[in-house]
Design a protein around this motif. Structure first.
Motif, PDB file in Angstrom:
ATOM      1  N   ARG A 148      39.744  -5.457 -13.354  1.00 58.46           N
ATOM      2  CA  ARG A 148      38.939  -6.172 -14.357  1.00 58.46           C
ATOM      3  C   ARG A 148      37.885  -7.091 -13.747  1.00 58.46           C
ATOM      4  NH1 ARG A 148      43.412 -10.317 -16.867  1.00 58.46           N
ATOM      5  NH2 ARG A 148      44.376 -10.806 -14.899  1.00 58.46           N
ATOM      6  N   LEU A 149      37.432  -6.753 -12.544  1.00 54.61           N
ATOM      7  CA  LEU A 149      36.366  -7.526 -11.918  1.00 54.61           C
ATOM      8  C   LEU A 149      35.074  -7.367 -12.722  1.00 54.61           C
ATOM      9  CD1 LEU A 149      36.941  -6.629  -8.156  1.00 54.61           C
ATOM     10  CD2 LEU A 149      37.370  -8.837  -9.249  1.00 54.61           C
ATOM     11  N   PRO A 150      34.277  -8.420 -12.828  1.00 57.20           N
ATOM     12  CA  PRO A 150      32.990  -8.313 -13.531  1.00 57.20           C
ATOM     13  C   PRO A 150      32.058  -7.334 -12.824  1.00 57.20           C
ATOM     14  CG  PRO A 150      33.585 -10.615 -13.136  1.00 57.20           C
ATOM     15  CD  PRO A 150      34.547  -9.780 -12.357  1.00 57.20           C
ATOM     16  N   ASP A 151      31.099  -6.803 -13.553  1.00 60.18           N
ATOM     17  CA  ASP A 151      30.100  -5.914 -12.960  1.00 60.18           C
ATOM     18  C   ASP A 151      29.442  -6.594 -11.771  1.00 60.18           C
ATOM     19  OD1 ASP A 151      30.568  -3.945 -14.811  1.00 60.18           O
ATOM     20  OD2 ASP A 151      28.899  -4.524 -16.123  1.00 60.18           O
ATOM     21  N   GLY A 152      29.289  -5.846 -10.711  1.00 62.54           N
ATOM     22  CA  GLY A 152      28.633  -6.365  -9.519  1.00 62.54           C
ATOM     23  C   GLY A 152      29.561  -7.077  -8.551  1.00 62.54           C
ATOM     24  N   VAL A 153      30.828  -7.282  -8.936  1.00 57.55           N
ATOM     25  CA  VAL A 153      31.802  -7.944  -8.056  1.00 57.55           C
ATOM     26  C   VAL A 153      32.686  -6.863  -7.452  1.00 57.55           C
ATOM     27  CG1 VAL A 153      33.719  -9.571  -7.921  1.00 57.55           C
ATOM     28  CG2 VAL A 153      31.787 -10.037  -9.435  1.00 57.55           C
ATOM     29  N   THR A 154      32.793  -6.872  -6.134  1.00 59.26           N
ATOM     30  CA  THR A 154      33.614  -5.883  -5.444  1.00 59.26           C
ATOM     31  C   THR A 154      34.509  -6.569  -4.421  1.00 59.26           C
ATOM     32  OG1 THR A 154      31.910  -5.525  -3.763  1.00 59.26           O
ATOM     33  CG2 THR A 154      31.862  -4.063  -5.685  1.00 59.26           C
ATOM     34  N   LEU A 155      35.570  -5.901  -4.074  1.00 56.52           N
ATOM     35  CA  LEU A 155      36.478  -6.367  -3.026  1.00 56.52           C
ATOM     36  C   LEU A 155      36.578  -5.275  -1.975  1.00 56.52           C
ATOM     37  CD1 LEU A 155      39.360  -7.837  -5.206  1.00 56.52           C
ATOM     38  CD2 LEU A 155      37.909  -9.121  -3.645  1.00 56.52           C
ATOM     39  N   ALA A 156      36.270  -5.615  -0.727  1.00 51.39           N
ATOM     40  CA  ALA A 156      36.434  -4.669   0.373  1.00 51.39           C
ATOM     41  C   ALA A 156      37.930  -4.473   0.619  1.00 51.39           C
ATOM     42  CB  ALA A 156      35.742  -5.204   1.624  1.00 51.39           C
ATOM     43  N   PRO A 157      38.305  -3.392   1.270  1.00 57.01           N
ATOM     44  CA  PRO A 157      39.730  -3.153   1.531  1.00 57.01           C
ATOM     45  C   PRO A 157      40.414  -4.285   2.299  1.00 57.01           C
ATOM     46  CG  PRO A 157      38.468  -1.157   1.947  1.00 57.01           C
ATOM     47  CD  PRO A 157      37.472  -2.259   1.688  1.00 57.01           C
ATOM     48  N   ASP A 158      39.659  -5.022   3.102  1.00 58.78           N
ATOM     49  CA  ASP A 158      40.259  -6.114   3.878  1.00 58.78           C
ATOM     50  C   ASP A 158      40.073  -7.482   3.224  1.00 58.78           C
ATOM     51  OD1 ASP A 158      37.527  -6.270   4.325  1.00 58.78           O
ATOM     52  OD2 ASP A 158      37.707  -6.696   6.464  1.00 58.78           O
ATOM     53  N   GLU A 159      39.667  -7.519   1.959  1.00 58.12           N
ATOM     54  CA  GLU A 159      39.494  -8.783   1.232  1.00 58.12           C
ATOM     55  C   GLU A 159      40.590  -8.935   0.172  1.00 58.12           C
ATOM     56  OE1 GLU A 159      34.718  -9.551   1.379  1.00 58.12           O
ATOM     57  OE2 GLU A 159      35.463  -8.226  -0.196  1.00 58.12           O
ATOM     58  N   ARG A 160      40.917 -10.196  -0.126  1.00 54.98           N
ATOM     59  CA  ARG A 160      41.913 -10.505  -1.144  1.00 54.98           C
ATOM     60  C   ARG A 160      41.337 -11.535  -2.105  1.00 54.98           C
ATOM     61  NH1 ARG A 160      43.075  -6.670   0.694  1.00 54.98           N
ATOM     62  NH2 ARG A 160      44.881  -6.029   1.892  1.00 54.98           N
ATOM     63  N   LEU A 161      41.690 -11.422  -3.362  1.00 55.26           N
ATOM     64  CA  LEU A 161      41.308 -12.396  -4.377  1.00 55.26           C
ATOM     65  C   LEU A 161      42.486 -13.348  -4.520  1.00 55.26           C
ATOM     66  CD1 LEU A 161      39.597 -11.685  -7.724  1.00 55.26           C
ATOM     67  CD2 LEU A 161      41.532 -13.224  -7.605  1.00 55.26           C
ATOM     68  N   VAL A 162      42.252 -14.621  -4.223  1.00 59.18           N
ATOM     69  CA  VAL A 162      43.326 -15.602  -4.332  1.00 59.18           C
ATOM     70  C   VAL A 162      42.997 -16.615  -5.410  1.00 59.18           C
ATOM     71  CG1 VAL A 162      44.029 -15.324  -1.924  1.00 59.18           C
ATOM     72  CG2 VAL A 162      42.438 -17.142  -2.536  1.00 59.18           C
ATOM     73  N   ILE A 163      44.031 -17.129  -6.021  1.00 54.20           N
ATOM     74  CA  ILE A 163      43.903 -18.107  -7.096  1.00 54.20           C
ATOM     75  C   ILE A 163      44.483 -19.436  -6.618  1.00 54.20           C
ATOM     76  CG2 ILE A 163      44.538 -18.672  -9.487  1.00 54.20           C
ATOM     77  CD1 ILE A 163      42.772 -16.168  -9.241  1.00 54.20           C
ATOM     78  N   ILE A 164      43.729 -20.521  -6.897  1.00 56.35           N
ATOM     79  CA  ILE A 164      44.205 -21.877  -6.620  1.00 56.35           C
ATOM     80  C   ILE A 164      44.057 -22.685  -7.908  1.00 56.35           C
ATOM     81  CG2 ILE A 164      43.623 -21.788  -4.158  1.00 56.35           C
ATOM     82  CD1 ILE A 164      41.129 -23.505  -4.834  1.00 56.35           C
ATOM     83  N   PRO A 165      44.756 -23.794  -8.035  1.00 61.64           N
ATOM     84  CA  PRO A 165      44.599 -24.629  -9.229  1.00 61.64           C
ATOM     85  C   PRO A 165      43.170 -25.174  -9.324  1.00 61.64           C
ATOM     86  CG  PRO A 165      46.557 -25.287  -7.987  1.00 61.64           C
ATOM     87  CD  PRO A 165      45.794 -24.325  -7.131  1.00 61.64           C
ATOM     88  N   GLY A 166      42.622 -25.190 -10.518  1.00 60.00           N
ATOM     89  CA  GLY A 166      41.281 -25.735 -10.721  1.00 60.00           C
ATOM     90  C   GLY A 166      41.175 -27.180 -10.288  1.00 60.00           C
ATOM     91  N   SER A 167      42.256 -27.929 -10.468  1.00 57.86           N
ATOM     92  CA  SER A 167      42.236 -29.338 -10.070  1.00 57.86           C
ATOM     93  C   SER A 167      42.059 -29.488  -8.560  1.00 57.86           C
ATOM     94  CB  SER A 167      43.517 -30.047 -10.525  1.00 57.86           C
ATOM     95  OG  SER A 167      44.655 -29.455  -9.938  1.00 57.86           O
TER      96      SER A 167
END
Length: 89
Positions: free
Chosen positions: A58-77
């Motif tokens: 569900r990445l937005p259009d134009g956003v990609t992840l290379a095989p060696d990249e990870r999407l990480v989540i942190i608290p907004g605060s």
């Protein structure tokens, strides 16, 4: 193919940006602490939950992840607390 940017694995941790997870009440005494650090070469290291598999379809259009990249989540605060430590471009 040469990338426009490549992470330098020899870079060292220089300083925390913002407050620690403990200071923000985002730590429960276990080893799972999100964090944001500036490295000695100016790059930024983010420690967070790896949700690559969840967000990849569900990445937005134009956003990609290379095989060696990870999407990480942190608290907004945590990012808000780091704002004063992040210089303007």
């Amino acid at each position: 193919m040469t990338r426009a940017w490549e992470a330098d694995p020899s870079a060292l941790f220089k300083r925390r940006l913002g407050k620690s997870a403990k200071e923000l009440g985002k730590r429960d005494g276990r080893d799972d602490c999100p964090d944001i650090w500036q490295l000695d070469n100016g790059d930024i290291a983010v420690i967070g939950r790896d949700l690559t598999a969840v967000y990849r379809p569900r990445l937005p259009d134009g956003v990609t992840l290379a095989p060696d990249e990870r999407l990480v989540i942190i608290p907004g605060s945590m990012l808000s607390a780091a704002k004063a430590d992040i210089p303007d471009a």
